[in-house]
Design an enzyme around this catalytic site. Sequence first.
Site, PDB file in Angstrom:
ATOM      1  N   ASP A 113      40.820   5.341 -14.495  1.00 62.14           N
ATOM      2  CA  ASP A 113      41.456   5.352 -15.781  1.00 62.14           C
ATOM      3  C   ASP A 113      41.316   6.963 -16.364  1.00 62.14           C
ATOM      4  O   ASP A 113      40.375   7.658 -15.811  1.00 62.14           O
ATOM      5  CB  ASP A 113      40.897   4.510 -16.823  1.00 62.14           C
ATOM      6  CG  ASP A 113      41.066   3.056 -16.524  1.00 62.14           C
ATOM      7  OD1 ASP A 113      42.172   2.766 -16.145  1.00 62.14           O
ATOM      8  OD2 ASP A 113      40.285   2.280 -16.597  1.00 62.14           O
ATOM      9  N   TYR A 125      30.391   2.013  -7.979  1.00 58.74           N
ATOM     10  CA  TYR A 125      30.828   2.950  -9.265  1.00 58.74           C
ATOM     11  C   TYR A 125      29.258   2.761  -9.987  1.00 58.74           C
ATOM     12  O   TYR A 125      28.335   2.070  -9.676  1.00 58.74           O
ATOM     13  CB  TYR A 125      31.510   1.970 -10.177  1.00 58.74           C
ATOM     14  CG  TYR A 125      32.981   1.875  -9.663  1.00 58.74           C
ATOM     15  CD1 TYR A 125      33.702   3.040 -10.506  1.00 58.74           C
ATOM     16  CD2 TYR A 125      33.538   1.068  -9.181  1.00 58.74           C
ATOM     17  CE1 TYR A 125      35.014   3.123 -10.262  1.00 58.74           C
ATOM     18  CE2 TYR A 125      34.952   1.288  -8.867  1.00 58.74           C
ATOM     19  CZ  TYR A 125      35.712   2.261  -9.461  1.00 58.74           C
ATOM     20  OH  TYR A 125      37.101   2.250  -9.223  1.00 58.74           O
TER      21      TYR A 125
END
Lengths: 258, 258
Positions: free
Chosen positions: A52, A110
């Site tokens: 994002d 992540y």
Amino acid sequence: MRSLKLTLAYEGTRFVGWQRQADGTSIQGLLEAILGDIDGAPVAVAGAGRTDAGVHALGQVASCTLASALDADTLRKALNARLPADVRVLAVDDVPQAFHARFSAKGKRYRYVLANGPMVSPFAARFTWQVPGRLDVTAMQQAAAHLVGTHDFSAFQSTGTDVVHAVRTVTLAEIADLTDEPPTPLPAQAVPGGRLLAFEVAANGFLRHMVRALAGTLVEVGLRRRDPDLRALFESANRALAGPTAPAHGLWLVEVNY
Amino acid sequence: MRSLKLTLAYEGTRFVGWQRQADGTSIQGLLEAILGDIDGAPVAVAGAGRTDAGVHALGQVASCTLASALDADTLRKALNARLPADVRVLAVDDVPQAFHARFSAKGKRYRYVLANGPMVSPFAARFTWQVPGRLDVTAMQQAAAHLVGTHDFSAFQSTGTDVVHAVRTVTLAEIADLTDEPPTPLPAQAVPGGRLLAFEVAANGFLRHMVRALAGTLVEVGLRRRDPDLRALFESANRALAGPTAPAHGLWLVEVNY
């Protein structure tokens, strides 16, 4: 035509995200424009993860097919010469025709970084979510341990997405204290008088906003506003019952495995 | 009214510089707006150095007089609560009435950072000037040594400025190799396969763009396009004879001494 694997790092702050959009600058759009110029024909670039706006990448992976006969390292240099300084191509590799950055990925890792203290260095703010309140790290660790394994993560994906299959296998989920050894791109003394904490998570795949929803939920656990036992959330499959989506700028895509 | 000293760090990328301008966001403007709200009356804030757009500060100092009776640390917290995350007030101190951030300063220290290699990390690009060519560091050291002492620095100030007195005393001027220990805000591995070099310079005062003109000149020496003996430049007092003004984003205001 040859198939290529690109490994990339980027500072996500000023981008609309990985994916090409009608407005704004995307990493995918930049790469497609440059590779299209090199080939003199449109080139489609696929990314392993659609980060994002504001999300950073230490090791994003992309793939494309290209006609150009330039050797891989020359291509890497040509891309870096034309990309803005906040995106760098770390490696270009020739790969088998069947390789696809997303579909060939076995898993991704992540890191979600929390600045747990009263003040955050102006040089760390882009990379962390500041949580000034006291965090119970032991409770967060307990909650993170519940994530490991194969679960229905429907409660942790953005509403509005229509992924039918929300079962994912999480292979790593832990809370790390990085205060004494802040990883790149964080400076030393990132949180003066506080702690630098990270939620490290690896899985065979991630749903939209999944890491950010998990991070928001773990912070609620840390603030003792939520029980560390997250199993009822998996069963509920109800996004409204989990914690808030943590801000994008605390999230880093660390690596993609094939 | 009381006098205050503010010590500040900021990531200069998105600012028009320290100084208030007609358009764009300045650090001075942000501070004056918040302090003006606290006092309910206009507050003038003076900075030790007018950093340009893109220049970073680890220890900028500012001063103002304020009516508010809030204690110094409460003021610091109130400022940080309202400032954007890329500016932080590190300390607020009550000081004698006569204190002025600029006129009371005995000296300042700057660092100009060079990324000497084929690639710069996307997380270091905001803080460094990339010079890919081979640099003769020994020649740069020799040239830097010529700067120490009291000289007329007219050849190193921006044309268009009308400072009558261009004599300054430089107390430190050296080239440091920071590759193995990159200082805040740089990440580890800032220049993969290359070197991180810094021009460290301290003086009793600096002319407009002086450090950037010195850095541009030292890089020309490093590239062997210029003799390391800079003495003729002092005598010439001619800006056109010195090197180019290095880009703002490689410059850091490190500290101000009183």
